[in-house]
Structure formats: structure tokens, C-alpha cells
Design a protein around this motif. Structure first.
Motif, mmCIF file in Angstrom:
data_model
loop_
_atom_site.group_PDB
_atom_site.id
_atom_site.type_symbol
_atom_site.label_atom_id
_atom_site.label_comp_id
_atom_site.label_asym_id
_atom_site.label_seq_id
_atom_site.Cartn_x
_atom_site.Cartn_y
_atom_site.Cartn_z
ATOM 1 N N SER A 163 0.840 -1.213 0.000
ATOM 2 C CA SER A 163 0.000 0.000 0.000
ATOM 3 C C SER A 163 0.870 1.255 0.000
ATOM 4 O O SER A 163 0.511 2.243 0.611
ATOM 5 N N SER A 164 2.019 1.214 -0.715
ATOM 6 C CA SER A 164 2.965 2.316 -0.568
ATOM 7 C C SER A 164 2.699 3.494 -1.489
ATOM 8 O O SER A 164 3.253 4.566 -1.289
ATOM 9 N N CYS A 165 1.845 3.307 -2.515
ATOM 10 C CA CYS A 165 1.568 4.443 -3.406
ATOM 11 C C CYS A 165 0.066 4.507 -3.663
ATOM 12 O O CYS A 165 -0.700 4.803 -2.756
ATOM 13 N N ASP A 166 -0.375 4.209 -4.876
ATOM 14 C CA ASP A 166 -1.805 4.345 -5.168
ATOM 15 C C ASP A 166 -2.457 3.023 -5.562
ATOM 16 O O ASP A 166 -3.522 3.031 -6.179
ATOM 17 N N ASP A 167 -1.830 1.899 -5.213
ATOM 18 C CA ASP A 167 -2.456 0.596 -5.431
ATOM 19 C C ASP A 167 -2.563 -0.118 -4.081
ATOM 20 O O ASP A 167 -1.566 -0.239 -3.380
ATOM 21 N N THR A 168 -3.794 -0.561 -3.753
ATOM 22 C CA THR A 168 -3.959 -1.372 -2.542
ATOM 23 C C THR A 168 -3.914 -2.817 -3.006
ATOM 24 O O THR A 168 -4.714 -3.212 -3.858
ATOM 25 N N ALA A 169 -2.976 -3.601 -2.455
ATOM 26 C CA ALA A 169 -2.792 -4.948 -3.008
ATOM 27 C C ALA A 169 -2.533 -5.978 -1.913
ATOM 28 O O ALA A 169 -1.944 -5.677 -0.875
ATOM 29 N N ALA A 170 -3.020 -7.189 -2.176
ATOM 30 C CA ALA A 170 -2.742 -8.336 -1.298
ATOM 31 C C ALA A 170 -2.570 -9.562 -2.181
ATOM 32 O O ALA A 170 -3.187 -9.648 -3.256
ATOM 33 N N ALA A 171 -1.733 -10.496 -1.738
ATOM 34 C CA ALA A 171 -1.467 -11.686 -2.541
ATOM 35 C C ALA A 171 -1.079 -12.841 -1.639
ATOM 36 O O ALA A 171 -0.601 -12.631 -0.520
ATOM 37 N N VAL A 172 -1.300 -14.047 -2.146
ATOM 38 C CA VAL A 172 -0.822 -15.236 -1.434
ATOM 39 C C VAL A 172 0.145 -15.963 -2.369
ATOM 40 O O VAL A 172 -0.174 -16.217 -3.540
ATOM 41 N N VAL A 173 1.331 -16.240 -1.847
ATOM 42 C CA VAL A 173 2.375 -16.901 -2.635
ATOM 43 C C VAL A 173 2.821 -18.149 -1.882
ATOM 44 O O VAL A 173 2.941 -18.130 -0.652
#
Ligand code: KG4
Ligand code: ZN
Length: 362
Positions: A10-20
Motif C-alpha cells: 500500500s505504498s503508493c496508489d495501489d492497494t494490493a494483497a497476494a498469497v504466494v
């Protein structure tokens, strides 16, 4: 051995989550969710930090829920939670770090703070079979640097921009020409119809033998060229727009190609067994820039690796993947993990000019 990790970005303008998940040395992205905030910032011609922070705080738990659901994984099945702890817009970084701390406190899972730039820099190893050391050109809206990636936690910065990042320059160019945001794709489309030689724009810092770059003078030269047309004709025609866009893109491409050639000289001198140039960041989507780098690598007998665009731009899979490296070493953070607006990957490299009064951003 199987390791499953949740990543949050969430460091700029994209809110993101992922599972790897890593299984016997092979890595799979089980899910990668990105909520793009573009529409919230469109009217302002750039990212507004306060709007970004609020939007991250609103969306981040939905984003995590979706990533887990799409992966078919429960939080208790994860082995750790990795989160971008910097560098970036502090309100956004805090949203992610607080969310991750809450999840770690509730589950007892290890918390792993990840440098956003390490996420980008390690991506070629997530997508392609790339060995250390490789040369990375990171070109985005906020960053521009050459890194020799020696190991998952050893990066040598050998040059970068001393002022604007290339994406920032594309976005400003679009604004000057009355083209929409994000500026990169709009400038590229306009440039395809234009004459790159109509306006003589500078190729800054090519007289210097190092790998540093500067794009603010190029932007000013473009402004002057545009004003010259406006003064003579009182308006910009579509062909003026196209010629200015083409001139700008050609100058940017020439500088990136020439400086990459110098960075390759320094890197190849290390005698890597299979030399690789990898790119990351939104600007790496540009066809002209990609073509120039592909051509340069073919000339130098260096393998060119460009991860798919969804993994070149901001995402949480790269954060999860970088987190896996720390997890494998048994390394994690406690709940005092701080969010850092500035966090250079290579602490030994001198701060770049123009990198801000408080020191190097990246
Ligand atoms: O990596 P990214 O998605 O976000 C960060 O900056 O972290 O990069 C976004 C930047 C924007 O400045 C955008 O204008 C630029 O990448 N960009 C491009 C192209 N597509 C995106 N620049 C040039 N040509 C493109 N096709
Ligand atoms: Zn980024």
C-alpha cells in the motif's frame, strides 16, 4: 518443504494483497489482488497522499479477504505475513503495516517488513529463472535506478535519476500536451503518430560517464518547445502534440539506452556466468524503450528479462516473494516494525541530489 505467505502492499496508489506459496524451491502465485486508486486521483493530475491513505485504510481488509479467498487459503494456513514497510507515501505504508500488525497479533504468525524496492528488484526471480548477480533497471512513476542484485538482501546501486523519475516525466509531459493521465500510455500513443526529429530536445547528462540521469531539464525543454508553437499558432494541433510526444519519448529512450549501456559495462565486468538485464516499473511497458533495451541486450549478448506488466507494476505478490526470502532465513520483525517513508536499498550509495531534504528516498 511448503511455505505459504500473505503479502500486503500500500505504498503508493495501489492497494494490493497476494498469497504466494513455495513448494520444493518452486514458487506459485496463488492470488494477486490489486485495487487501483486511479479514478480517485484523476481529477488532481497526480496522487494525493491523504486521499491515497484513506482509500488504502478503507480497502485493505477487503483486499486481504479476497486474496485469501481466491487462493483458497485460510489465514491460519499461512506461515507468515509480509508487508511493505517503505519507502513510500507514509499514510499508505502505515495502513498496510497496521493491518499486517493486527493480523500478526491476532494469529501469532511472524510479521515480515519488506522494502518495496526489494520487491521490484527480486521479481525477475519470481517470474523467470534468473541467477544472481543480475542488473536491474527500475523505471516507474517514483523510482529510477540501476541495481546490481547480488543476493536477496544485497543490492548495489550504480546510478539513478538525480531529479524526476521517468514515469513522472511522462506524466508531466502528458499534462503539458493536454493528454490524459496516466501520461505514459497517452504519450506513447501520441508519439506513434509523430515526427521525433521536429523538435530538438536535449539528452541530459550523456556527457557524464556515470550511470546517473536527469529528466527535469528535458521537461523544461519540452515546455519551451510547446510554448514556441503556442506563441506562433495560438493552439496545439494533434500533429504538434504527436511531434512533441515523439520528440520527448525519443530523448527519454536515448538516455535510458545510453545509460543502460554504461551500467552493463560495470555489471559485465563482474563476469556473471549468464548476464541478465531485468526491468521493472510501469515505464518498462513502453514499446520504444523496451525495443531499445532488447536491441542493446542483443548487441551485448545479454539476456533481457521483462516480467509481465502485472508484476512489473505495484503488486503484493512481489512483497510476499521478497518476504519468503526473509522467512527462509528465520528472520522476522516484531510489533514495533516502523513504516518508513525513505528506505534506500543500498545504504552505502551516496544520497542522490534532489532526493529530498531528509536524505535519500530510495
Ligand atoms: O510502476 P508504476 O505502475 O507505479 C509506480 O510509479 O510505482 O508506474 C507508473 C508510471 C506512470 O508514471 C505511468 O505514466 C508510467 O508508469 N507508464 C508508462 C507507460 N505505462 C505506464 N510510461 C511510458 N510508457 C508507457 N506505456
Ligand atoms: Zn513500485
Amino acid at each position: 518443504m511448503t511455505r505459504t505467505i500473505l503479502g500486503i502492499e500500500s505504498s503508493c496508489d495501489d492497494t494490493a494483497a497476494a498469497v504466494v506459496r513455495q513448494l520444493d524451491g518452486k514458487t506459485a502465485i496463488l492470488s494477486s489482488i490489486v485495487f487501483d486508486q486511479g479514478v480517485l486521483h484523476a481529477a488532481f493530475g497526480g496522487v494525493v497522499p491523504e486521499i491515497a491513505a484513506r482509500a488504502h485504510a478503507e480497502k485493505i481488509d477487503h483486499c486481504v479477504e479476497q486474496a485469501l479467498a481466491q487462493a483458497g487459503v485460510a489465514l491460519r494456513d499461512c506461515d507468515a505475513i509480509a508487508v511493505t514497510a517503505g519507502p513510500g507515501l507514509i499514510g499508505g505504508v502505515l495502513s498496510g503495516v497496521m493491518c499486517a500488525k493486527g493480523l500478526a497479533a491476532a494469529t501469532g504468525l511472524p510479521l515480515i517488513g519488506v522494502n518495496h524496492l526489494a520487491g521490484h528488484a527480486l521479481t525477475p526471480r519470481l517470474t523467470d529463472d534468473v541467477n544472481f548477480p543480475y542488473l536491474m533497471l527500475l523505471v516507474s512513476g517514483g523510482h529510477c535506478q540501476f541495481l546490481i542484485v547480488h543476493d536477496a538482501d544485497r543490492f548495489k546501486r550504480i546510478g539513478g535519476t538525480i531529479d524526476d523519475a521517468p514515469g513522472e516525466a511522462f506524466d508531466k509531459t502528458a499534462r503539458l500536451l493536454g493528454l490524459p493521465q496516466p501520461g505514459g500510455p497517452a504519450v506513447e500513443r501520441a508519439a506513434a503518430q509523430g515526427d521525433p526529429n521536429r523538435f530538438a530536445l536535449p539528452r541530459p547528462l550523456l556527457d557524464r560517464t556515470d550511470c546517473d540521469m536527469s529528466f527535469s531539464g528535458l521537461k523544461t525543454a519540452l515546455l519551451r518547445a510547446r510554448d514556441g508553437v503556442m506563441t506562433a499558432d495560438l493552439s496545439l494541433t494533434a500533429s504538434d502534440q504527436a511531434d512533441l510526444a515523439a520528440g520527448f519519448q525519443a530523448a527519454m529512450t536515448d538516455v535510458l539506452r545510453a545509460k543502460t549501456a554504461r551500467a552493463l559495462d560495470l555489471y559485465v565486468a563482474l563476469s556473471p556466468t549468464e548476464p541478465v538485464l531485468a526491468v521493472a516499473g510501469g515505464v518498462a511497458a513502453n514499446g520504444a524503450i523496451r525495443a531499445a533495451l532488447t536491441d542493446l541486450c542483443a548487441e551485448r549478448d545479454v539476456r533481457f528479462v521483462a516480467p509481465p506488466l502485472s508484476l512489473c507494476t505495484d503488486n503484493a505478490a512481489m512483497i510476499a516473494f521478497a518476504g519468503l526470502h526473509r522467512l527462509a532465513r528465520g528472520d522476522s520483525d516484531d510489533l514495533t516494525l516502523s513504516a518508513r517513508p525513505r528506505w534506500p536499498l543500498d545504504a552505502t550509495a551516496p544520497a542522490m541530489l534532489g532526493s529530498g531534504k531528509k536524505g535519500a528516498k530510495a
